[in-house]
Design a protein around this motif. Sequence first.
Motif, mmCIF file in Angstrom:
data_model
loop_
_atom_site.group_PDB
_atom_site.id
_atom_site.type_symbol
_atom_site.label_atom_id
_atom_site.label_comp_id
_atom_site.label_asym_id
_atom_site.label_seq_id
_atom_site.Cartn_x
_atom_site.Cartn_y
_atom_site.Cartn_z
ATOM 1 N N ASN A 1 1.478 6.548 -7.191
ATOM 2 C CA ASN A 1 0.226 7.128 -7.632
ATOM 3 C C ASN A 1 0.546 8.661 -7.158
ATOM 4 O O ASN A 1 -0.532 9.291 -7.364
ATOM 5 C CB ASN A 1 -0.921 6.469 -7.238
ATOM 6 C CG ASN A 1 -1.085 5.441 -7.983
ATOM 7 O OD1 ASN A 1 -0.621 4.921 -9.120
ATOM 8 N ND2 ASN A 1 -1.437 4.156 -7.033
ATOM 9 N N SER A 2 1.630 9.008 -6.538
ATOM 10 C CA SER A 2 1.330 10.385 -5.985
ATOM 11 C C SER A 2 1.808 11.527 -6.976
ATOM 12 O O SER A 2 1.694 12.520 -6.754
ATOM 13 C CB SER A 2 2.719 10.598 -4.930
ATOM 14 O OG SER A 2 4.072 10.377 -5.569
ATOM 15 N N PHE A 3 2.145 11.102 -8.296
ATOM 16 C CA PHE A 3 2.121 12.007 -9.379
ATOM 17 C C PHE A 3 0.991 11.664 -10.359
ATOM 18 O O PHE A 3 0.987 10.674 -10.775
ATOM 19 C CB PHE A 3 3.348 12.191 -9.981
ATOM 20 C CG PHE A 3 4.468 12.686 -9.027
ATOM 21 C CD1 PHE A 3 4.717 14.073 -8.813
ATOM 22 C CD2 PHE A 3 5.386 11.730 -8.323
ATOM 23 C CE1 PHE A 3 5.640 14.551 -7.635
ATOM 24 C CE2 PHE A 3 6.299 12.199 -7.270
ATOM 25 C CZ PHE A 3 6.479 13.401 -7.170
ATOM 26 N N GLU B 1 0.881 -1.472 0.058
ATOM 27 C CA GLU B 1 0.083 0.120 -0.041
ATOM 28 C C GLU B 1 0.762 1.288 0.032
ATOM 29 O O GLU B 1 0.590 2.414 -0.616
ATOM 30 C CB GLU B 1 -1.121 -0.021 1.080
ATOM 31 C CG GLU B 1 -0.380 -0.253 2.527
ATOM 32 C CD GLU B 1 -0.150 -1.741 3.042
ATOM 33 O OE1 GLU B 1 -0.356 -1.731 4.370
ATOM 34 O OE2 GLU B 1 0.003 -2.359 2.302
ATOM 35 N N ASP B 2 1.958 1.213 0.679
ATOM 36 C CA ASP B 2 2.900 2.439 0.706
ATOM 37 C C ASP B 2 3.265 2.568 -0.628
ATOM 38 O O ASP B 2 3.426 3.698 -1.252
ATOM 39 C CB ASP B 2 4.087 2.147 1.821
ATOM 40 C CG ASP B 2 3.422 2.243 3.159
ATOM 41 O OD1 ASP B 2 2.431 3.020 3.449
ATOM 42 O OD2 ASP B 2 4.006 1.877 4.033
#
Length: 204
Positions: free
Chosen positions: A193-195, A186-187
């Motif tokens: 998916n942070s960009f 999950e991390d």
Amino acid sequence: MFNQQQNQNYEGSSQMPDKMSHGGHELFDAHEAIGGLVGGLEHSVMYEQYVKDPELKQIMTSQKSFLTQMYNTIVQTLKTGQEPAVKTQTYNMALNNNTIYGMQPKQPKSPAQSVNEINDECISGFLMGHLKSCSSHFTTTALETSNPVLRRVFADSIPNLIEMAFELYLYQNKHHYYQVPQLKPEDMQNYINSFAPVQGQLPH
């Protein structure tokens, strides 16, 4: 008076023959980059007698041969300012690209206190360190080099240094010398998916 003389010096410098078309910055950087490459080659000569694993010995032999040709190409280009007789080659490593992920318990490591403690793990690490250093020096040098041929030789050599360092990384990883931990799934997804891509029509 000083400015007039200074301008004359600048004008005169532009009339120098092609083989002398090197700026001061690039000569300093090139000297340091070539010196680092020489250091790596000389250290590999020292390490050879301590290598036990035939696979590591083969990697060293292949890389040393390639780096020696790289050195000759760079030196010829530096001396002539022209296209070298042997252009930059492409290094193809023997290992596949598979990384082993995860950590295994290991004994804590401490610096060797005698040459008898120098092993394949140490040597592969030394070699990788030289390649990392050379890739940094070559990048800096390419950014500062005004002679277009020498700049291209340094720039085109960087991917080969990276490939050789990656080959040693894979060798170390396979033998659990270089272990690669992973984040929780999950991390990992949160980071991946942070960009997001830019939407709409991109500027030309």
